[in-house]
Motif scaffolding. Structure first.
Motif, PDB file in Angstrom:
ATOM      1  N   UNK A  59       0.830  -1.209   0.000  1.00 56.16           N
ATOM      2  CA  UNK A  59       0.000   0.000   0.000  1.00 56.16           C
ATOM      3  C   UNK A  59       0.863   1.257   0.000  1.00 56.16           C
ATOM      4  N   UNK A  60       1.896   1.270   0.833  1.00 54.49           N
ATOM      5  CA  UNK A  60       2.783   2.438   0.916  1.00 54.49           C
ATOM      6  C   UNK A  60       3.476   2.678  -0.429  1.00 54.49           C
ATOM      7  N   UNK A  61       3.887   1.608  -1.102  1.00 56.38           N
ATOM      8  CA  UNK A  61       4.548   1.753  -2.401  1.00 56.38           C
ATOM      9  C   UNK A  61       3.603   2.362  -3.437  1.00 56.38           C
ATOM     10  N   UNK A  84       6.466 -12.777  -7.283  1.00 61.00           N
ATOM     11  CA  UNK A  84       7.878 -13.006  -7.453  1.00 61.00           C
ATOM     12  C   UNK A  84       8.840 -11.919  -7.060  1.00 61.00           C
ATOM     13  N   UNK A  85       8.407 -10.849  -6.461  1.00 62.16           N
ATOM     14  CA  UNK A  85       9.322  -9.769  -6.106  1.00 62.16           C
ATOM     15  C   UNK A  85       8.850  -9.109  -4.820  1.00 62.16           C
ATOM     16  N   UNK A  86       9.567  -8.100  -4.369  1.00 59.64           N
ATOM     17  CA  UNK A  86       9.168  -7.350  -3.171  1.00 59.64           C
ATOM     18  C   UNK A  86       7.945  -6.490  -3.496  1.00 59.64           C
ATOM     19  N   UNK A  87       7.253  -5.990  -2.476  1.00 57.57           N
ATOM     20  CA  UNK A  87       6.126  -5.088  -2.752  1.00 57.57           C
ATOM     21  C   UNK A  87       6.553  -3.869  -3.573  1.00 57.57           C
ATOM     22  N   UNK A  88       7.702  -3.305  -3.243  1.00 54.45           N
ATOM     23  CA  UNK A  88       8.174  -2.128  -3.971  1.00 54.45           C
ATOM     24  C   UNK A  88       8.529  -2.492  -5.418  1.00 54.45           C
ATOM     25  N   UNK A 106      -2.936  -6.940  -0.331  1.00 57.04           N
ATOM     26  CA  UNK A 106      -2.691  -8.241   0.280  1.00 57.04           C
ATOM     27  C   UNK A 106      -1.461  -8.883  -0.318  1.00 57.04           C
ATOM     28  N   UNK A 107      -0.697  -9.563   0.519  1.00 56.57           N
ATOM     29  CA  UNK A 107       0.478 -10.304   0.071  1.00 56.57           C
ATOM     30  C   UNK A 107       0.478 -11.651   0.785  1.00 56.57           C
ATOM     31  N   UNK A 108       0.743 -12.695   0.031  1.00 59.39           N
ATOM     32  CA  UNK A 108       0.836 -14.044   0.600  1.00 59.39           C
ATOM     33  C   UNK A 108       2.092 -14.707   0.056  1.00 59.39           C
ATOM     34  N   UNK A 109       2.646 -15.590   0.857  1.00 62.12           N
ATOM     35  CA  UNK A 109       3.829 -16.344   0.447  1.00 62.12           C
ATOM     36  C   UNK A 109       3.390 -17.762   0.079  1.00 62.12           C
ATOM     37  N   UNK A 110       3.763 -18.191  -1.119  1.00 62.02           N
ATOM     38  CA  UNK A 110       3.431 -19.530  -1.575  1.00 62.02           C
ATOM     39  C   UNK A 110       4.293 -20.574  -0.885  1.00 62.02           C
ATOM     40  N   UNK A 167      -1.573  -8.535  -4.400  1.00 61.41           N
ATOM     41  CA  UNK A 167      -2.872  -8.110  -4.904  1.00 61.41           C
ATOM     42  C   UNK A 167      -3.187  -6.725  -4.343  1.00 61.41           C
ATOM     43  N   UNK A 168      -3.521  -5.803  -5.222  1.00 58.76           N
ATOM     44  CA  UNK A 168      -3.987  -4.477  -4.823  1.00 58.76           C
ATOM     45  C   UNK A 168      -5.355  -4.266  -5.446  1.00 58.76           C
ATOM     46  N   UNK A 169      -6.297  -3.771  -4.665  1.00 59.50           N
ATOM     47  CA  UNK A 169      -7.607  -3.418  -5.163  1.00 59.50           C
ATOM     48  C   UNK A 169      -7.779  -1.921  -4.917  1.00 59.50           C
ATOM     49  N   UNK A 170      -8.081  -1.200  -5.984  1.00 60.81           N
ATOM     50  CA  UNK A 170      -8.357   0.230  -5.901  1.00 60.81           C
ATOM     51  C   UNK A 170      -9.831   0.439  -6.197  1.00 60.81           C
ATOM     52  N   UNK A 171     -10.437   1.369  -5.484  1.00 63.45           N
ATOM     53  CA  UNK A 171     -11.868   1.550  -5.678  1.00 63.45           C
ATOM     54  C   UNK A 171     -12.332   2.969  -5.489  1.00 63.45           C
ATOM     55  N   UNK A 172     -13.573   3.159  -5.888  1.00 58.51           N
ATOM     56  CA  UNK A 172     -14.265   4.422  -5.778  1.00 58.51           C
ATOM     57  C   UNK A 172     -15.575   4.117  -5.048  1.00 58.51           C
ATOM     58  N   UNK A 173     -15.630   4.476  -3.781  1.00 62.97           N
ATOM     59  CA  UNK A 173     -16.837   4.221  -2.986  1.00 62.97           C
ATOM     60  C   UNK A 173     -17.892   5.245  -3.377  1.00 62.97           C
TER      61      UNK A 173
END
Length: 170
Positions: free
Chosen positions: A49-51, A118-122, A149-153, A161-167
């Motif tokens: 999220x910060x990135x 496969x990589x860092x969040x940034x 969200x981030x998960x390790x396999x 996964x990033x979800x962006x939205x307009x409420x």
């Protein structure tokens, strides 16, 4: 003449309703069966999220507000991808981000999802910022909320996964 006016008013009402008349999904797409036992990595999700926020600030764009609803969608989907081993916006149960937003009661007037692995969040955000559709989604001015969200396999690989939205409720 009256019939045309009634039709126009009905069409305007439907446009303003977002997805009020949308059919309910067949299964709960947020709680994808493969993701039920995955907790993800909250610290890495925060970094994701910060990135995104940092990238938007650097481009003079608004910073989206954090959304628990979108976090839930994003984390569940990151877990689903980690368990299936495929980076795709489609869930293992066939759901999409609109289905998942409806399932948690988030309006679907502008939800988008970005995924990768496969990589860092940034590093993931840097990949999304390469010119093209993902960049347009990250920097889109109609996205006011964010969930990550981030998960390790099982193999140690990270799934993002990033979800962006307009409420649009208010």
């Amino acid at each position: 003449m009256i019939r045309a006016a009634v039709t126009a008013i009905a069409a305007l009402g439907a446009l303003g309703a977002c997805d009020r008349f949308a059919p309910e999904p067949a299964a709960d797409p947020v709680e994808q069966s493969l993701a039920a036992s995955c907790q993800g990595d909250p610290a890495l999700a925060e970094r994701l999220s910060v990135a995104v926020e940092t990238a938007r600030r650097a481009e003079g764009k608004s910073v989206p507000a954090r959304s628990a609803e979108l976090d839930r969608i994003a984390q569940s989907h990151a877990c689903d991808m980690a368990l299936t081993g495929r980076a795709d916006v489609a869930g293992s149960n066939g759901s999409n981000v609109v289905d998942r937003a409806r399932a948690v009661g988030y309006p679907t007037c502008g939800v988008v999802q970005l995924v990768g692995s496969g990589t860092s969040p940034e590093g993931m955000v840097a990949n999304w910022l390469v010119p093209g559709p993902n960049r347009e989604q990250v920097l889109g001015q109609l996205s006011f909320d964010i969930g990550s969200g981030v998960a390790r396999g099982a193999d140690g690989r990270l799934w993002h996964s990033v979800v962006l939205g307009n409420d649009c409720r208010g």
